[in-house]
Write a protein that holds these residues in place. Sequence first.
Motif, mmCIF file in Angstrom:
data_model
loop_
_atom_site.group_PDB
_atom_site.id
_atom_site.type_symbol
_atom_site.label_atom_id
_atom_site.label_comp_id
_atom_site.label_asym_id
_atom_site.label_seq_id
_atom_site.Cartn_x
_atom_site.Cartn_y
_atom_site.Cartn_z
ATOM 1 N N ALA A 294 42.616 46.633 43.188
ATOM 2 C CA ALA A 294 42.711 46.365 41.544
ATOM 3 C C ALA A 294 42.574 45.515 41.028
ATOM 4 O O ALA A 294 42.635 44.983 39.802
ATOM 5 N N HIS A 295 42.131 44.697 42.233
ATOM 6 C CA HIS A 295 41.193 43.251 42.162
ATOM 7 C C HIS A 295 40.736 43.342 43.394
ATOM 8 O O HIS A 295 41.102 43.378 44.473
ATOM 9 N N ILE A 296 39.244 42.383 42.807
ATOM 10 C CA ILE A 296 38.970 42.208 44.479
ATOM 11 C C ILE A 296 37.962 40.298 44.707
ATOM 12 O O ILE A 296 37.887 40.808 43.121
ATOM 13 N N ASN A 297 37.985 39.721 44.777
ATOM 14 C CA ASN A 297 37.230 38.689 44.971
ATOM 15 C C ASN A 297 36.833 38.595 45.647
ATOM 16 O O ASN A 297 36.659 39.244 47.520
ATOM 17 N N ASN A 298 36.146 37.035 46.132
ATOM 18 C CA ASN A 298 35.158 36.366 47.005
ATOM 19 C C ASN A 298 36.169 35.385 48.028
ATOM 20 O O ASN A 298 37.001 35.510 48.339
ATOM 21 N N PRO A 299 35.868 36.044 49.614
ATOM 22 C CA PRO A 299 36.709 36.060 51.177
ATOM 23 C C PRO A 299 36.691 34.558 51.068
ATOM 24 O O PRO A 299 37.539 34.109 51.906
ATOM 25 N N LEU A 300 36.409 33.737 50.348
ATOM 26 C CA LEU A 300 36.700 32.037 50.501
ATOM 27 C C LEU A 300 38.244 31.938 50.030
ATOM 28 O O LEU A 300 38.448 32.061 49.456
ATOM 29 N N GLY A 301 38.633 31.941 51.412
ATOM 30 C CA GLY A 301 40.108 31.322 51.347
ATOM 31 C C GLY A 301 41.383 32.663 52.036
ATOM 32 O O GLY A 301 42.245 32.941 52.242
ATOM 33 N N GLY A 302 40.362 33.389 51.745
ATOM 34 C CA GLY A 302 41.616 34.729 52.952
ATOM 35 C C GLY A 302 42.581 35.470 52.078
ATOM 36 O O GLY A 302 43.407 35.544 52.512
ATOM 37 N N MET A 303 41.868 35.757 50.852
ATOM 38 C CA MET A 303 43.614 35.996 49.749
ATOM 39 C C MET A 303 43.174 37.369 49.358
ATOM 40 O O MET A 303 44.317 37.879 49.030
ATOM 41 N N GLY A 304 42.136 37.933 49.560
ATOM 42 C CA GLY A 304 41.537 39.583 49.319
ATOM 43 C C GLY A 304 42.947 40.765 50.000
ATOM 44 O O GLY A 304 43.812 41.113 49.768
ATOM 45 N N MET A 305 42.585 40.523 51.301
ATOM 46 C CA MET A 305 44.160 41.247 52.290
ATOM 47 C C MET A 305 44.907 41.034 52.243
ATOM 48 O O MET A 305 46.608 41.884 51.117
ATOM 49 N N ASN A 306 45.251 39.347 52.212
ATOM 50 C CA ASN A 306 46.514 39.252 51.538
ATOM 51 C C ASN A 306 47.824 39.558 50.401
ATOM 52 O O ASN A 306 48.354 40.002 49.992
ATOM 53 N N GLY A 307 46.947 39.405 49.360
ATOM 54 C CA GLY A 307 46.888 39.853 48.151
ATOM 55 C C GLY A 307 47.302 41.177 48.077
ATOM 56 O O GLY A 307 48.596 41.576 47.426
ATOM 57 N N GLY A 308 46.874 42.109 48.714
ATOM 58 C CA GLY A 308 46.453 43.087 48.400
ATOM 59 C C GLY A 308 48.371 43.785 49.877
ATOM 60 O O GLY A 308 48.963 44.283 47.902
ATOM 61 N N VAL A 309 48.261 43.255 50.349
ATOM 62 C CA VAL A 309 49.271 43.520 51.659
ATOM 63 C C VAL A 309 51.187 43.115 50.457
ATOM 64 O O VAL A 309 51.831 43.936 49.884
ATOM 65 N N HIS A 310 50.345 42.107 49.578
ATOM 66 C CA HIS A 310 51.810 41.481 48.398
ATOM 67 C C HIS A 310 51.525 42.624 47.438
ATOM 68 O O HIS A 310 53.156 42.573 47.476
ATOM 69 N N ASP A 311 50.698 43.123 47.147
ATOM 70 C CA ASP A 311 50.861 43.970 46.121
ATOM 71 C C ASP A 311 52.202 45.177 46.289
ATOM 72 O O ASP A 311 52.563 45.779 46.226
ATOM 73 N N ALA A 312 51.618 46.044 47.485
ATOM 74 C CA ALA A 312 52.407 45.913 48.717
ATOM 75 C C ALA A 312 53.392 47.083 48.987
ATOM 76 O O ALA A 312 54.688 47.467 48.521
ATOM 77 N N PHE A 313 54.449 45.445 48.411
ATOM 78 C CA PHE A 313 55.606 44.943 49.448
ATOM 79 C C PHE A 313 55.913 44.624 47.663
ATOM 80 O O PHE A 313 56.829 45.237 47.546
ATOM 81 N N ASN A 314 55.554 44.667 46.811
ATOM 82 C CA ASN A 314 55.849 43.870 45.554
ATOM 83 C C ASN A 314 56.629 45.695 44.666
ATOM 84 O O ASN A 314 56.912 46.348 44.436
ATOM 85 N N LEU A 315 55.274 46.449 45.093
ATOM 86 C CA LEU A 315 55.262 47.716 43.812
ATOM 87 C C LEU A 315 56.376 49.048 44.926
ATOM 88 O O LEU A 315 57.112 48.820 44.543
ATOM 89 N N SER A 316 56.197 48.916 46.160
ATOM 90 C CA SER A 316 57.055 49.295 47.307
ATOM 91 C C SER A 316 59.279 49.467 46.289
ATOM 92 O O SER A 316 59.958 50.234 47.029
ATOM 93 N N ALA A 317 58.407 48.343 45.970
ATOM 94 C CA ALA A 317 60.238 47.775 46.412
ATOM 95 C C ALA A 317 60.843 48.164 44.783
ATOM 96 O O ALA A 317 62.010 48.660 44.887
ATOM 97 N N LYS A 318 60.095 47.914 43.704
ATOM 98 C CA LYS A 318 60.382 47.891 42.563
ATOM 99 C C LYS A 318 60.611 49.827 42.815
ATOM 100 O O LYS A 318 61.312 50.485 41.865
#
Length: 398
Positions: free
Chosen positions: A289-313
């Motif tokens: 759904a979204h990709i970005n450069n790794p400066l800030g460590g937000m890629g994998m974390n953002g993906g895990v946040h997607d997973a929790f949001n989507l699964s709950a719904k």
Amino acid sequence: MAKAKVLVAGAGPVGLVSAMVLAEAGVDVEVFERNGDVMEDLRASTFHPPTLDMLAPYGISDVLVASGLKARMTQQRDRRKGLIAEFDLARLAGSTGYPFRLQCEQWKLNAELVRKLRNHPHVTLRFGCAVEEARQDEGAVMIRIRTQEGMEEVRGDYLIGADGAWSTVRRSLGIEFEGYTYPERFLVVSTDFPFEAHFENLSWVNYVSDPDEWCVMLKVPSLWRVLFPTAEHESDERVLSDEFIEARLQGLLPRAGVYEVVHRTLYKVHQRVASRFRTGRVMLAGDAAHINNPLGGMGMNGGVHDAFNLSAKLIEVIAGRAPDSLLDKYERQRRTIAIEYINANTARNKQLIEERDESARSRIHAELRATAADPEASLAYIRKTSMFDALERAGSIA
């Protein structure tokens, strides 16, 4: 829980977290992964505090903490001037159970998730099964998978496309992946050399600015990982050569001996967001759904946040407690975050760390020092870089 089956394409952290949350709520899940086993992906290595908070109820965070490094401090450095500013994540105490960044390889999360899911009554894990096509009608989703035995069709009620940046699910549905690719590639070198013994007060997470060659220095339990940008014109073969890598490391810290390189990888870097995160019974999450450069460590974390949001719904919809339109809210919330926070902040991080103009560099350094010195501004900076602000923003979107 009403009877339904969710198909998940991809057994990376996003697909496996989605499967875990759904299965623990009693939803049947079938996960498909083209590789024969859990991949030991060495890219992602930072877990932000809210990600650990989310994983904690499933017994995963403490396992990761036991095998990782607690990075209480993050540092902004300059190759010429040394330490510019330091930020103490202990200031998050009281708002998280994990007031630090955890430096731990992503594959350890994958391995723990697979260990938990292999014998779960609601989960079927299918490795060596490549999703080749996805389609849907009003009543079901269908995927075609390639196995050693040949092609097979599988039906389910919903499909989560967590199959990475080159997502077959996304492409099957004709969803655009809007954005751009940086001309330079990123080289990541892993070495067991103890940089902390040679740089004064070095933290486990360091962003090192420089007009000629910036870098990022991250410590994982047994190794230092150093990320360098590479010039567009340099061949992959040259960039990955022993001679080239040795010169980069000697430029960072000159020493008499030769650096022992344990691992090296080179990859293209993108800033892209899918035009849609949901089409009917199919949802995209993580790198699909979204990709970005790794400066800030937000890629994998953002993906895990997607997973929790989507699964709950999905759980609420499958249980009949919410209408199907709740899944549109997933797209509104997480696509907004991908654009406004994850992609915007990582792109800005790269712009700041590679700034060439001396007056602009001096201004950036002065702003960082002032932010670190101001308790209120420092806490705001830490909350933003730890992704708390992004989650609060998502939660505010109706």
